[in-house]
Motif scaffolding. Structure first.
Motif, PDB file in Angstrom:
ATOM      1  N   TYR A 193      83.658 -60.623  43.343  1.00 37.25           N
ATOM      2  CA  TYR A 193      84.230 -61.697  44.161  1.00 37.25           C
ATOM      3  C   TYR A 193      83.436 -63.001  44.137  1.00 37.25           C
ATOM      4  N   LYS A 234      82.965 -57.905  51.839  1.00 41.97           N
ATOM      5  CA  LYS A 234      82.456 -56.748  51.080  1.00 41.97           C
ATOM      6  C   LYS A 234      80.968 -56.536  51.363  1.00 41.97           C
ATOM      7  N   GLU A 263      89.214 -67.826  48.494  1.00 49.00           N
ATOM      8  CA  GLU A 263      89.607 -66.496  48.960  1.00 49.00           C
ATOM      9  C   GLU A 263      88.627 -65.447  48.458  1.00 49.00           C
ATOM     10  N   ASN A 264      88.232 -65.562  47.223  1.00 51.73           N
ATOM     11  CA  ASN A 264      87.279 -64.602  46.659  1.00 51.73           C
ATOM     12  C   ASN A 264      85.927 -64.668  47.359  1.00 51.73           C
ATOM     13  N   LYS A 289      86.214 -62.752  50.477  1.00 48.37           N
ATOM     14  CA  LYS A 289      86.182 -61.321  50.172  1.00 48.37           C
ATOM     15  C   LYS A 289      84.751 -60.860  49.893  1.00 48.37           C
ATOM     16  N   GLU A 313      92.092 -53.872  48.223  1.00 47.07           N
ATOM     17  CA  GLU A 313      90.998 -54.106  47.279  1.00 47.07           C
ATOM     18  C   GLU A 313      89.656 -53.673  47.864  1.00 47.07           C
ATOM     19  N   LEU A 314      89.478 -53.937  49.143  1.00 44.88           N
ATOM     20  CA  LEU A 314      88.176 -53.684  49.769  1.00 44.88           C
ATOM     21  C   LEU A 314      87.981 -52.230  50.162  1.00 44.88           C
ATOM     22  N   SER A 350      95.998 -57.648  55.907  1.00 48.46           N
ATOM     23  CA  SER A 350      95.632 -58.545  54.815  1.00 48.46           C
ATOM     24  C   SER A 350      95.812 -57.850  53.463  1.00 48.46           C
ATOM     25  N   ARG A 351      96.287 -58.636  52.510  1.00 52.25           N
ATOM     26  CA  ARG A 351      96.486 -58.077  51.169  1.00 52.25           C
ATOM     27  C   ARG A 351      95.156 -57.713  50.519  1.00 52.25           C
ATOM     28  N   PHE A 352      94.031 -58.198  51.092  1.00 57.59           N
ATOM     29  CA  PHE A 352      92.716 -57.845  50.566  1.00 57.59           C
ATOM     30  C   PHE A 352      92.336 -56.404  50.874  1.00 57.59           C
ATOM     31  N   ASP A 365      96.858 -60.986  57.300  1.00 57.75           N
ATOM     32  CA  ASP A 365      97.043 -62.045  56.301  1.00 57.75           C
ATOM     33  C   ASP A 365      96.841 -63.444  56.882  1.00 57.75           C
ATOM     34  N   PRO A 382      92.614 -64.388  54.058  1.00 56.51           N
ATOM     35  CA  PRO A 382      91.580 -65.422  54.158  1.00 56.51           C
ATOM     36  C   PRO A 382      92.023 -66.588  55.031  1.00 56.51           C
TER      37      PRO A 382
END
Length: 783
Positions: free
Chosen positions: A195, A479, A471-472, A475, A506-507, A501-503, A441, A445
């Motif tokens: 990220y 993280k 956004e990264n 994240k 991933e997390l 959140s759509r993250f 969301d 972010p």
């Protein structure tokens, strides 16, 4: 052993405190330390120039746009609106200057004409702003590169400097750090994961082979990697819960705290992280156990001092009943506001006038910390607003003052042990347990205001950080926070308007259950006390024959004895300062207009219009209804012409008399004399006016015209009397055709009242629940 010649640079003050806590058990000489912001400020200086304050910056920006058509950017040229919108422009300028990008260079990279005009306008504003900075000998981050000089005296105090890099260095910041590294040994410690690759591009000129999920120490002075180690930690203790209501997350937060305490975790090593820091207000409201201390401080929006300043501003914008009542409630002198502020509102503001207003707002404040911060703000505003000849109107000065006042926060001292903070405050801190709410969301972010003027494509072409890069970076923070905590508790709202959140996918490796858990935790936040309604029998020895009855009080008694008891015996009144009109207000205004119209004997359209204009100001919410009735009263004027041979002898005529041994009273709207017939008229604005007939009168509770008749007989000693309702909605005169029969019915009702007054009266609730629909006592009666 580290020494004072060693300087450690942390991302935040809280990270410094965390480091010092870890060193308490060690018998060692501590190094020097500071935050990265302090380090960058102390490492440079300016020759014959000073740093521009935020308030000065806003005023200079407002000056810079005066000759530019900024409306094409979707930004208002109005000063008060520009105050809140100027941040968009400044953040754009800050971003391009920090990344060493010229606006003209952005133009050449764009393949569309859409941005050309906007960028040309922005370039003109930027040039104007930089000229104003130069004229006033100010340095801002926008023109920092052209003015800064490395402060060698400060830098050379240290032999070794280590920067704990958590986030993003702009090109300008890294340029300063690079220059410092040429005079002192400087290391940068950082982590690499998927990220933060954009952030690590600052090292691209050094041909470093950086791998994902590694910790590195890079010696910028020697241009070599001095340390690298892989990071393989995966957190297995993650609990994720969904809730239908945002507030119900607080139940889960409290449950998680208790769960951590049962595991033996020190409360000081637990953090509650708020992606939206405004949620702290709700968290504070429900903190009955005093668990929390708020890293962001507590706002003063509910403090008396701010409330006074705000209500003065609202009153000056609109002196309606609500703001007048609020002035009285907060003990603000309306006379002072009107004489000392309102009269000068659109005039140029002097420092003395501003001081007078500021002292008045503060005079009864007792919170010493708030007074200290308030005085500091006032002093700062005086320097900024009155030392550079800005010639501001009082309304503009007050707007700046109120905006800055709203941002004051008070330190949260003597509070709980569990820290509540935003995600940026968590950088470089390890927690035993972390609780993150609002994992949705709309909050993760956060949307950046730096992306207002340029598209993602254009930013990418210009090598500016894009929305994707920002956004990264967020994240990356989450993280790092999750990986550095032993236990993690996540909550989010799952509803029609909110989703996780759509993250999250991933997390977190685990499958996320979207089933809401409000019921499971509801007893934590809301005490599970069931309220039972007790249907009380109300009986009392009251002689109703001793009461002077009006038609409305009799109707109330006949409709519902309980309502009569609560309103007429106990005198319970509805309390409200709402500006929304009550049901009776429209009729009351129409009655007053008609009374003045007929009393003036000027029954013209012009006079009617003037009367409506006069009463329109009483309540702005009545404007539409009054306009509707103005049209209807034009027809009323036509109706009056047909009665030109009839004389009006009384308006709003008060009477008090007896009927069947009981006192009655009332006010007759209008009495006309038609030859030898007295015509009694009651105006009605109702859309659904009906009169009693031979079939319906026996169930009637409305004896308004009968009261009028009895009163008129006493007043005029006459027997030739007729009674009418005049429907203003339909413009019709409707006669009370069952007058004699209803008089007999009224007499029998009074006989019943005499009879029930001999014993205890049971004030029962009505069986007709339709009467309860708009009743003020609906809740009391559980209807």
């Amino acid at each position: 052993m580290l020494s004072k010649k060693t300087l450690l640079i942390f991302p935040t003050q809280r990270a410094i405190r965390g480091y010092l806590d870890e060193q308490k058990s060690l018998n060692t000489l501590l190094p020097s330390y500071m935050t990265i912001d302090d380090f960058l400020k102390k490492s440079i200086y300016f020759k014959n120039k000073i740093y521009c304050d935020e308030e000065q910056r806003t005023l200079l920006l407002s000056e810079a746009v005066k000759t530019v058509d900024i409306k094409k950017l979707g930004i208002s040229s109005n000063f008060t609106k520009f105050l809140s919108q100027s941040e968009y422009i400044y953040r754009f300028f800050l971003e391009i200057s920090s990344e060493d990008i010229e606006i003209k260079d952005i133009k050449t990279k764009d393949t569309y004409e859409f941005y050309l005009e906007h960028l040309s306008i922005l370039n003109e504003v930027l040039e104007n702003y930089k000229k104003l900075l130069e004229i006033n000998n100010f340095v801002d981050r926008v023109n920092l590169r052209e003015n800064y000089i490395i402060n060698q005296d400060f830098v050379e105090l240290f032999e070794n400097i280590t920067i704990y890099f958590e986030g993003y260095f702009t090109k300008l910041e890294f340029e300063i750090i690079n220059k410092i590294s040429q005079n002192v040994n400087l290391n940068i410690e950082f982590y690499s994961n998927i990220y933060n690759q954009k952030s690590l591009q600052i090292f691209k000129d050094y041909n470093l082979d950086l791998k994902l999920n590694y910790k590195y120490i890079f010696n910028l002075s020697k241009k070599i990697l001095e340390y690298s180690d892989s990071i393989t930690k995966i957190n297995e203790n993650i609990d994720i819960k969904a809730f239908a209501s945002r507030l119900n997350q607080i139940s889960y937060i409290k449950h998680s705290i208790v769960s951590c305490a049962n595991k033996g975790i020190n409360p000081e090593n637990i953090a509650v992280v708020l992606p939206d820091e405004n949620f702290a207000k709700e968290l504070e409201l429900f903190d009955n156990e005093k668990y929390f201390n708020f890293a962001m401080g507590k706002n003063i929006l509910n403090k008396n001092l701010y409330q006074k300043a705000n209500v003065i501003y609202n009153f000056l914008l609109e002196d309606d009943i609500k703001n007048i009542e609020n002035l009285e409630f907060l003990k603000v002198s309306r006379e002072f506001v009107e004489e000392n502020i309102k009269l000068s509102w659109n005039k140029q503001c002097s420092e003395d006038k501003f001081t007078q207003i500021a002292e008045y707002i503060k005079y009864d404040e007792i919170d010493n910390e708030l007074i200290e911060k308030y005085d500091e703000l006032i002093f700062k505003l005086k320097v900024v607003l009155f030392s550079c000849n800005f010639e501001l109107k009082l309304k503009d000065v007050y707007k700046i003052f109120l905006q800055k006042l709203s941002k004051i926060t008070l330190d949260d001292i003597n509070s709980g042990k569990i820290t509540v903070m935003g995600v940026l405050e968590t950088r470089l801190i390890n927690f035993d347990a972390v609780i993150i709410c609002d994992f949705n969301d709309e909050y993760i972010p956060k949307i950046s205001t730096k992306d207002k003027f340029l598209s993602t494509k254009l930013k990418s072409l210009s090598e500016l950080p894009t929305k994707f890069d920002r956004e990264n970076l967020q994240k990356y923070y989450y993280k790092r926070l999750i990986d550095n905590s032993k236990y993690v508790f996540i909550s989010f709202v799952n509803s029609q308007n909110s989703q996780i959140s759509r993250f999250a996918n991933e997390l977190f490796d685990k499958k996320i259950d979207l089933k809401t858990n409000d019921e499971a935790y509801k007893d934590i936040l809301y005490k599970n006390n069931i309220l039972y309604y007790s249907d009380e029998i109300i009986e009392d020895n009251i002689d109703l024959t001793k009461i002077s009855w009006s038609a409305s009080s009799l109707k109330r008694y006949l409709d519902c004895r309980r309502k009569f008891y609560l309103e007429n015996i106990l005198k319970i009144k509805k309390h409200s300062i709402s500006v929304i009109p009550e049901n009776f207000e429209l009729g009351s205004v129409i009655h007053k207009i008609l009374e003045e119209l007929i009393k003036s004997q000027d029954k013209t359209v012009e006079n009617l219009d003037n009367l409506f204009l006069k009463y329109k100001k009483t309540n702005p919410f009545l404007i539409l209804d009054l306009e509707v009735y103005r049209e209807k009263l034009y027809k009323f004027l036509e109706f009056e012409e047909t009665r030109s041979n009839i004389k009006t002898i009384d308006l709003e005529k008060v009477f008090a008399t007896n009927f069947n041994g009981i006192s009655i009273n009332g006010i007759i709207d209008r009495v006309d004399l038609n030859n030898d017939i007295y015509e009694l008229i009651d105006y009605k604005t109702s859309k659904n006016l009906t009169i009693d007939t031979d079939k319906t009168y026996e169930n009637s509770h409305d004896f308004q015209l009968e009261f009028y008749y009895i009163g008129a007989k006493e007043l005029y000693k006459a027997s030739n009397i007729k009674a009418y309702y005049f429907s203003l909605y339909d413009n019709l005169l409707k006669e009370e055709v069952t007058l004699d029969k209803k008089l007999e019915l009224l007499s029998s009702i009074f006989d019943e009242i005499k009879e029930v007054s001999k014993t205890k009266i049971n004030f029962v609730k009505t069986d007709d629940k339709s009467i309860c629909e708009y009743c003020n006592f609906k809740i009391i009666c559980n209807r």
